[in-house]
Design a protein around this motif. Structure first.
Motif, PDB file in Angstrom:
ATOM      1  N   VAL A 226      -0.892  24.212 -24.817  1.00 27.40           N
ATOM      2  CA  VAL A 226       0.285  24.825 -23.987  1.00 27.40           C
ATOM      3  C   VAL A 226       0.827  26.504 -24.573  1.00 27.40           C
ATOM      4  N   ASP A 227       0.911  26.216 -25.617  1.00 32.59           N
ATOM      5  CA  ASP A 227       1.267  27.709 -26.080  1.00 32.59           C
ATOM      6  C   ASP A 227       0.888  27.976 -27.534  1.00 32.59           C
ATOM      7  N   ILE A 228       1.894  28.777 -28.092  1.00 31.68           N
ATOM      8  CA  ILE A 228       1.417  29.391 -29.997  1.00 31.68           C
ATOM      9  C   ILE A 228       1.953  27.629 -30.198  1.00 31.68           C
ATOM     10  N   GLY A 229       1.737  27.743 -31.541  1.00 38.56           N
ATOM     11  CA  GLY A 229       2.434  26.882 -32.658  1.00 38.56           C
ATOM     12  C   GLY A 229       1.560  26.765 -33.683  1.00 38.56           C
ATOM     13  N   SER A 230       1.849  25.672 -34.621  1.00 37.05           N
ATOM     14  CA  SER A 230       1.252  25.457 -36.255  1.00 37.05           C
ATOM     15  C   SER A 230       1.568  24.046 -36.385  1.00 37.05           C
ATOM     16  N   SER A 231       1.335  23.869 -37.623  1.00 37.48           N
ATOM     17  CA  SER A 231       1.049  22.119 -37.802  1.00 37.48           C
ATOM     18  C   SER A 231       2.439  22.679 -38.663  1.00 37.48           C
ATOM     19  N   PHE A 232       3.699  22.696 -38.338  1.00 31.73           N
ATOM     20  CA  PHE A 232       5.204  22.942 -38.586  1.00 31.73           C
ATOM     21  C   PHE A 232       5.244  21.290 -39.548  1.00 31.73           C
ATOM     22  N   LEU A 233       4.796  20.595 -38.803  1.00 33.53           N
ATOM     23  CA  LEU A 233       6.210  18.898 -39.243  1.00 33.53           C
ATOM     24  C   LEU A 233       5.270  18.352 -40.516  1.00 33.53           C
ATOM     25  N   PRO A 234       6.019  17.632 -41.440  1.00 35.06           N
ATOM     26  CA  PRO A 234       5.043  16.897 -42.679  1.00 35.06           C
ATOM     27  C   PRO A 234       5.317  16.198 -42.037  1.00 35.06           C
ATOM     28  N   SER A 235       4.349  15.397 -42.951  1.00 35.79           N
ATOM     29  CA  SER A 235       3.967  14.225 -42.489  1.00 35.79           C
ATOM     30  C   SER A 235       4.486  12.716 -43.359  1.00 35.79           C
ATOM     31  N   GLU A 236       4.403  11.736 -43.460  1.00 29.06           N
ATOM     32  CA  GLU A 236       5.430  10.661 -43.465  1.00 29.06           C
ATOM     33  C   GLU A 236       5.922  10.705 -44.636  1.00 29.06           C
ATOM     34  N   VAL A 237       4.738  10.680 -45.848  1.00 22.79           N
ATOM     35  CA  VAL A 237       5.235  10.622 -46.972  1.00 22.79           C
ATOM     36  C   VAL A 237       6.339  12.053 -47.031  1.00 22.79           C
ATOM     37  N   ILE A 238       6.148  12.366 -46.797  1.00 20.79           N
ATOM     38  CA  ILE A 238       7.969  13.893 -47.679  1.00 20.79           C
ATOM     39  C   ILE A 238       9.007  13.654 -46.830  1.00 20.79           C
ATOM     40  N   ALA A 239       8.669  12.490 -45.113  1.00 16.06           N
ATOM     41  CA  ALA A 239       9.568  12.024 -44.802  1.00 16.06           C
ATOM     42  C   ALA A 239      10.633  11.014 -45.416  1.00 16.06           C
ATOM     43  N   ALA A 240       9.679   9.775 -45.860  1.00 19.56           N
ATOM     44  CA  ALA A 240      10.139   8.368 -46.554  1.00 19.56           C
ATOM     45  C   ALA A 240      11.132   9.240 -48.248  1.00 19.56           C
ATOM     46  N   PHE A 241       9.888  10.499 -48.522  1.00 20.51           N
ATOM     47  CA  PHE A 241      10.753  10.897 -49.698  1.00 20.51           C
ATOM     48  C   PHE A 241      12.377  11.663 -49.717  1.00 20.51           C
ATOM     49  N   LEU A 242      12.126  11.997 -48.320  1.00 18.41           N
ATOM     50  CA  LEU A 242      13.733  12.711 -47.713  1.00 18.41           C
ATOM     51  C   LEU A 242      15.156  11.566 -47.631  1.00 18.41           C
ATOM     52  N   TYR A 243      13.839  10.591 -46.900  1.00 16.20           N
ATOM     53  CA  TYR A 243      15.044   9.734 -46.703  1.00 16.20           C
ATOM     54  C   TYR A 243      15.697   8.984 -47.378  1.00 16.20           C
ATOM     55  N   ALA A 244      15.005   8.279 -48.375  1.00 20.15           N
ATOM     56  CA  ALA A 244      15.737   7.704 -49.493  1.00 20.15           C
ATOM     57  C   ALA A 244      16.998   8.563 -50.804  1.00 20.15           C
ATOM     58  N   GLN A 245      16.545  10.241 -50.183  1.00 23.10           N
ATOM     59  CA  GLN A 245      17.487  11.286 -50.880  1.00 23.10           C
ATOM     60  C   GLN A 245      18.695  11.244 -49.442  1.00 23.10           C
ATOM     61  N   LEU A 246      18.928  11.371 -48.191  1.00 26.50           N
ATOM     62  CA  LEU A 246      19.849  11.148 -47.217  1.00 26.50           C
ATOM     63  C   LEU A 246      20.228  10.177 -47.736  1.00 26.50           C
ATOM     64  N   GLU A 247      20.219   9.347 -47.574  1.00 26.99           N
ATOM     65  CA  GLU A 247      20.923   7.687 -48.373  1.00 26.99           C
ATOM     66  C   GLU A 247      22.264   8.288 -49.063  1.00 26.99           C
ATOM     67  N   LYS A 248      21.769   8.977 -49.769  1.00 29.81           N
ATOM     68  CA  LYS A 248      22.529   8.519 -51.264  1.00 29.81           C
ATOM     69  C   LYS A 248      23.367  10.495 -50.927  1.00 29.81           C
ATOM     70  N   LEU A 249      23.438  10.895 -50.061  1.00 26.55           N
ATOM     71  CA  LEU A 249      24.591  12.461 -50.191  1.00 26.55           C
ATOM     72  C   LEU A 249      25.259  12.269 -50.286  1.00 26.55           C
ATOM     73  N   ASP A 250      26.194  11.368 -49.987  1.00 27.03           N
ATOM     74  CA  ASP A 250      27.598  10.881 -50.636  1.00 27.03           C
ATOM     75  C   ASP A 250      27.655  10.888 -51.800  1.00 27.03           C
ATOM     76  N   SER A 251      27.405  10.285 -52.957  1.00 28.99           N
ATOM     77  CA  SER A 251      27.247   9.801 -54.441  1.00 28.99           C
ATOM     78  C   SER A 251      26.476  11.648 -54.718  1.00 28.99           C
ATOM     79  N   ILE A 252      25.798  12.062 -54.112  1.00 29.87           N
ATOM     80  CA  ILE A 252      24.720  13.067 -55.009  1.00 29.87           C
ATOM     81  C   ILE A 252      25.852  14.483 -54.777  1.00 29.87           C
ATOM     82  N   GLN A 253      26.447  14.619 -53.315  1.00 31.21           N
ATOM     83  CA  GLN A 253      27.806  15.281 -53.256  1.00 31.21           C
ATOM     84  C   GLN A 253      29.025  15.213 -54.320  1.00 31.21           C
ATOM     85  N   SER A 254      29.544  13.981 -54.497  1.00 31.93           N
ATOM     86  CA  SER A 254      30.139  13.795 -55.339  1.00 31.93           C
ATOM     87  C   SER A 254      31.042  14.433 -56.205  1.00 31.93           C
TER      88      SER A 254
END
Ligand SMILES: Cc1ncc(COP(=O)(O)O)c(C=O)c1O
Length: 370
Positions: A226-254
């Motif tokens: 329906v429009d131009i685009g590309s394959s901009f979305l990552p696989s779930e493998v990347i998202a799973a890795f990232l979620y583990a990091q986001l859960e620890k955002l507060d301690s990483i920041q501190s």
């Protein structure tokens, strides 16, 4: 050797990746992608967040969404990463570089307005080192001149301007989870869509120009091109890795803030310029940089630190004088940007930097400046 950066693992990354694999859904836009996107929407008040494979991709999506075309002008700092500009050049834009400020490497907002012409389409700000640009001024200029604002918040997770999260203020915002950032996924990024008019089209661009996302929600009975685009979305493998990091955002920041404060306290009496935080900005401790008095001083400083096995590094080379863009640049001198290119040094800064290693770095700096 004390490295400049060392990626930090929370310990949950491989567990979540195993879960993603076991779920049988490892392509994009699965459970972990949704969790990461929801995290950003909820925590930062972003209307719609879309994970991307990099901040570069998020910037490219932004340029498509804003319908940037041949000859459109986009104003941005020269002191930034290549992708900030390249994403818009890919759509045919002419980049109009604005100089950095005297106090921070961010673009000087007072320099924006004289650069606006009837071809200007957008202003792209970069929150360098996670320190906010003066967004009230930027948004006011954009409103009065009918321009879009993209915040390149690659370095700016968990940083705020007058209480608002960076990346949530402009029409669009972009984040990076490259392994040098506070929160990482190896390579990864996110597009923050703060203006609702862009949400539907963003989902299409994200999914190769198809309405597959709407199809999966049951909104259409078949999906197609329906429009131009590309394959901009990552696989779930990347998202799973990232979620583990986001859960620890507060301690990483501190932890990062403790390290940042230790540098800042102990280097106060050394004759070197330290980062300045405007009153409207918070500090996300993404980076600790110092500014030497000249290129010569910076070169000897880096050589000296190398002898002490300290991995300090400089940063961007002004894009207006890059080999790719210098012929296309309009010739204006951008002296502050060049000054940061020549004098800024980033010190080692990562979660697992020990206090004793950090004190060794500080000691070496004191010796150099004695
Ligand atoms: C200001 C800025 N914008 C964009 C990027 C590109 O990010 P990525 O590596 O996620 O594509 C970077 C990378 O460090 C950056 O510093």
């Amino acid at each position: 050797m004390i490295p400049f950066n060392k990626p930090f693992l929370t310990g949950k990354e491989t567990k979540y990746i195993e879960e993603a694999v076991a779920s049988g859904k490892i392509s994009g836009n699965g459970m972990f992608t949704q969790k990461c996107q929801f995290f950003f929407e909820k925590r930062y008040g972003i209307k719609k967040a879309l994970l991307t494979t990099s901040c570069t991709d998020a910037l490219e999506m932004a340029a498509i969404l804003l319908n940037i075309k041949d000859g459109d002008e986009v104003i941005m700092p020269s002191y930034t990463f290549v992708s900030t500009a390249n994403a818009f050049v890919l759509r045919g834009a002419n980049i109009v570089f604005a100089d950095s400020g005297v106090d921070t490497p961010n673009l000087d907002v007072a320099k924006i307005e004289p650069l606006i012409t009837n071809k200007t389409k957008a202003i792209v700000v970069v929150h360098y080192a996670g320190v906010a640009c003066d967004m009230d001024v930027v948004m006011d200029i954009a409103k009065r001149n009918d321009l879009y604002v993209v915040e390149d918040a690659a370095q700016a997770i968990e940083s705020f301007y007058k209480g608002k999260a960076l990346g949530s203020i402009g029409h669009l915002g972009t984040f990076s989870f490259h392994e040098t950032k506070n929160i990482i996924a190896g390579e990864g990024g996110l597009l923050a869509i703060n203006d609702e008019q862009f949400i539907d089209r963003a989902e299409i661009i994200w999914e190769k120009g198809t309405n597959r996302t709407a199809f999966f929600r049951g909104e259409v009975d078949k999906y197609g091109w329906v429009d131009i685009g590309s394959s901009f979305l990552p696989s779930e493998v990347i998202a799973a890795f990232l979620y583990a990091q986001l859960e620890k955002l507060d301690s990483i920041q501190s932890k990062r803030k403790q390290l940042w404060d230790n540098y800042n306290d102990k280097l106060k009496n050394v004759p070197i310029r330290l980062p300045k935080l405007p009153l409207y900005a918070t500090n996300n401790a993404h980076m600790f940089y110092v500014i030497c008095k000249s290129l010569n001083e910076r070169n000897s400083f880096l050589t000296f630190l190398k002898k002490y096995n300290i991995g300090a590094v400089f940063h961007y080379l002004s894009l207006h004088s890059s080999s790719f863009y210098k012929q296309k640049h309009d010739g204006r001198n951008l002296l502050e940007s060049d000054k940061y290119s020549e004098t800024l040094v980033r010190l080692p800064m990562f979660y697992e930097l020990s206090v004793s290693d950090q004190n060794e770095i500080i000691k070496a700096i004191e010796i150099f400046y004695e």
